[in-house]
Design an enzyme around this catalytic site. Structure first.
Site, PDB file in Angstrom:
ATOM      1  N   SER A  48      -9.952   2.072   2.856  1.00  0.00           N
ATOM      2  CA  SER A  48      -9.058   2.854   2.022  1.00  0.00           C
ATOM      3  C   SER A  48      -8.045   2.008   1.246  1.00  0.00           C
ATOM      4  O   SER A  48      -7.464   2.489   0.291  1.00  0.00           O
ATOM      5  CB  SER A  48      -8.288   3.852   2.882  1.00  0.00           C
ATOM      6  OG  SER A  48      -7.389   3.186   3.751  1.00  0.00           O
ATOM      7  N   LYS A  96       0.856  -1.184   0.000  1.00  0.00           N
ATOM      8  CA  LYS A  96       0.000   0.000   0.000  1.00  0.00           C
ATOM      9  C   LYS A  96       0.897   1.239   0.000  1.00  0.00           C
ATOM     10  O   LYS A  96       1.923   1.256   0.689  1.00  0.00           O
ATOM     11  CB  LYS A  96      -0.910  -0.026   1.233  1.00  0.00           C
ATOM     12  CG  LYS A  96      -1.939   1.102   1.293  1.00  0.00           C
ATOM     13  CD  LYS A  96      -2.884   0.939   2.487  1.00  0.00           C
ATOM     14  CE  LYS A  96      -3.936   2.040   2.549  1.00  0.00           C
ATOM     15  NZ  LYS A  96      -4.871   1.884   3.685  1.00  0.00           N
ATOM     16  N   SER A 130     -10.296  -0.324   6.993  1.00  0.00           N
ATOM     17  CA  SER A 130      -9.677  -0.171   5.670  1.00  0.00           C
ATOM     18  C   SER A 130      -8.990  -1.410   5.112  1.00  0.00           C
ATOM     19  O   SER A 130      -8.548  -1.396   3.968  1.00  0.00           O
ATOM     20  CB  SER A 130      -8.675   0.982   5.686  1.00  0.00           C
ATOM     21  OG  SER A 130      -9.344   2.210   5.712  1.00  0.00           O
TER      22      SER A 130
END
Lengths: 484, 98
Positions: free
Chosen positions: A153, A78, A177
């Site tokens: 997210s 990420k 998330s």
């Protein structure tokens, strides 16, 4: 060979037995990324040269019989994890040109186990969002249906693993998330106990809630990678002072006789019929495996959403005060004085959702409101924690839906922040009290996957993964992948 | 609790975020909707409850105060938008002659 269909342990076997090399495997994934990611937008950066270099080094170690535990396995990080010399944007215009001068502990640990970085994945700006529509680098599409959102997210990590553009990805979870996108993309996603995974070099959103974890295609894959990235880190003062847990040894142990709690407050919420049906079927699977079900009550659970939307913005407003247009990041043109520099840099560099949360956070921390909002929220947080403490005296894990439903259409909730916030209604409580939680696929509706959530007691990731693995040994939901 | 125009202007300045007049009314409405969510906490009895700032109630560890980092000014300033002679440049903050 369909190398993208292999689990991590199958890949490790193939590499050990010289069926294929890490370079071949890495090239296979890079080719899939270049073929499919224009449609998905799951990567912000693809680090092809670095990946091939790392793969080559792994191949040499296999050749010399010096292979590391996860040697030559590709993964995606990420874009919230700092990676030295590589763009680290956090999905924001503010950091669109930021090259991290050092690497996060998560990156270092997985690198030291031999893992190969394919690239950095797209995400909601500063990890604030539940649909991956707030990224400065454009929205991510759900591989199951390109008109739908992948969740957020960690939407880029979820989309790329679900589309088989990476075997596994790192992710972070502040209010859901990891688990919410896992549910919406048909993946296994685990957020460990707060402090298990170092936050050093993980760009901060809400420091008492943020926790790194894994998005994968099975509990077994998640266990291998989570174990490799966990453990005490002196560089993070909130890192728990425990060695990395053994997540593999007990994963095959039967769950017979163990107890699963069903929080009645969660099941009283309005839920689509297909959700209820999927959860009911999952309960049946566990009953057949010999698990016992106990109704429990988390009396204060409905306070979780307001508590979260006080604490997370408060901590975010403090953490994001560092972006000032002076030391790094975006800076506005021709500032006329110092205030103008700060105020326009932050107006232009942050997106709408990030600014909303900074303003809410500033409000609840400001003079005259601190007691009414922030302090009150911190007290209510303990009420929620006490409910969980009580529940875990009676049960081993707690089962609930992960999300209110399947993935929704892009644009459907962007104009209504409150409706977007409700996406995380089942996942937020575990963050507030620091407990480990995971989501695994347990059904489908109109071609879209759906997950269930398991919450464990503090430090009991191994037990959570044991529950997830025994479910996956007896069902096929996790094996369904979208057709690209 | 209603958020007034004056309060929104104050917090925007405290947060050092310029708010364009075009979006001021819609932003105010969005923030008010979020603040309304917090009313629910008023119903919770927290009279004997201690605030919880760490999810596991742990305190911060301490260590010996030792230098662990080397000076890497040049490397760190590579990301700075405006630098001269090793210094970060900002608009003038002190009044007086140039």
């Amino acid at each position: 060979m369909d190398l993208h269909k292999f689990s991590i342990s199958q890949l490790l076997d193939g590499l050990k037995n010289k069926q294929f090399s890490s370079t071949e495997l890495t090239k296979h994934y890079l080719k899939r990324i270049s073929k499919h990611d224009d449609d998905l937008n799951s990567y912000i950066s693809v680090t092809e040269d670095l990946a091939l270099k790392q793969a080559d080094a792994a191949d040499k170690r296999y050749h010399d019989d010096k292979a590391l535990p996860l040697d030559g396995i590709p993964l995606a990080h990420k874009d919230i994890f700092c990676t030295k010399g590589v763009l680290t944007t956090c999905g924001s215009k503010m950091l669109a040109n930021f090259e991290a001068p050092y690497s996060s502990t998560v990156y270092e640990r997985l690198n030291s186990k031999g893992m190969v970085m394919l690239g950095k994945t797209n995400m909601d700006e500063f990890a604030m969002g539940s649909s991956n529509e707030t990224s400065y680098f454009g929205p991510v599409k759900n591989p199951w249906n390109l008109r739908n959102v992948p969740g957020g997210s960690s939407g880029g990590s979820a989309a790329c693993v679900s589309a088989e553009l990476a075997p596994v990805a790192t992710a972070t979870d502040t209010g859901g998330s990891i688990r919410q996108p896992a549910s919406l993309c048909g993946l296994t996603g685990i957020k460990p106990t707060y402090g298990r995974v170092s936050r050093f070099g993980m760009i901060a959103f809400a420091s008492s809630l943020d926790q790194g974890g894994v998005l994968s295609r099975s509990a077994e894959d998640a266990a291998l990678v989570l174990e490799a990235m966990s453990g005490h880190d002196p560089k993070d003062s909130t890192s728990l002072n425990y060695e990395a847990p053994d997540l593999i040894s007990d994963i095959n142990k039967p769950i017979k006789g163990m107890k699963i709690g069903l929080p009645k407050e969660f099941f009283e919420k309005e839920m689509p019929e297909y959700s209820q049906k999927s959860i009911q079927q999952a309960i049946e699977v566990y009953k057949n495996l010999g698990a016992e079900f106990v109704e429990i009550s988390l009396r204060n659970i409905n306070l979780s959403l307001p508590i979260y939307y006080i604490i997370a913005p408060a901590e975010c407003s403090a953490n994001l005060s560092r972006y000032d247009g002076v030391r790094y990041g975006y800076r506005c043109n021709d500032p006329k004085d110092i205030d103008d520099l700060f105020m326009r840099t932050r107006e232009e560099g942050f997106g709408a959702e990030v600014k909303r949360r900074i303003l809410i956070g500033t409000y609840v921390l400001s003079a005259g409101y601190y007691d009414a909002y922030y302090l009150k929220a911190q007290k209510c947080r303990r009420l929620v924690a006490n409910d969980f403490l009580e529940a875990f005296e009676k049960v081993d894990v707690i089962l609930s839906p992960t999300t209110p439903g399947t993935s929704f259409k892009a644009g459907e909730k962007t104009n209504n922040p409150l409706e977007m916030y409700l996406q995380d209604i089942f996942t937020i409580p575990a963050n507030l009290v620091g407990l480990p939680g995971l989501s695994i696929p347990c059904g489908e509706h109109e071609g879209l996957p759906l997950g269930m959530q398991l919450i464990g007691n503090s430090l009991e990731e191994a037990k959570l993964l044991q529950f997830a693995h025994s479910y996956q040994l007896n069902t096929d939901w996790h094996k369904n992948m979208p057709n690209l | 609790m209603a958020l007034t125009d004056k309060e929104l202007k104050e917090i925007a300045y405290l947060a050092r975020i310029n708010v364009n007049q075009n979006i001021f009314p819609s932003l105010k409405k969005e923030l008010q909707d979020i603040l309304a969510l917090f009313d629910e906490l008023n119903n919770a009895d927290t009279s004997d409850i201690e605030a919880m700032s760490h999810p596991l109630d742990l305190s911060q560890p301490t260590r010996e105060d030792q230098v662990t980092e080397v000076n890497e000014r040049e490397k760190l300033q590579k990301n700075a938008p405006l630098v001269k002679s090793g210094l970060f440049l900002v608009p003038k903050v002190i009044d007086g002659e140039d």
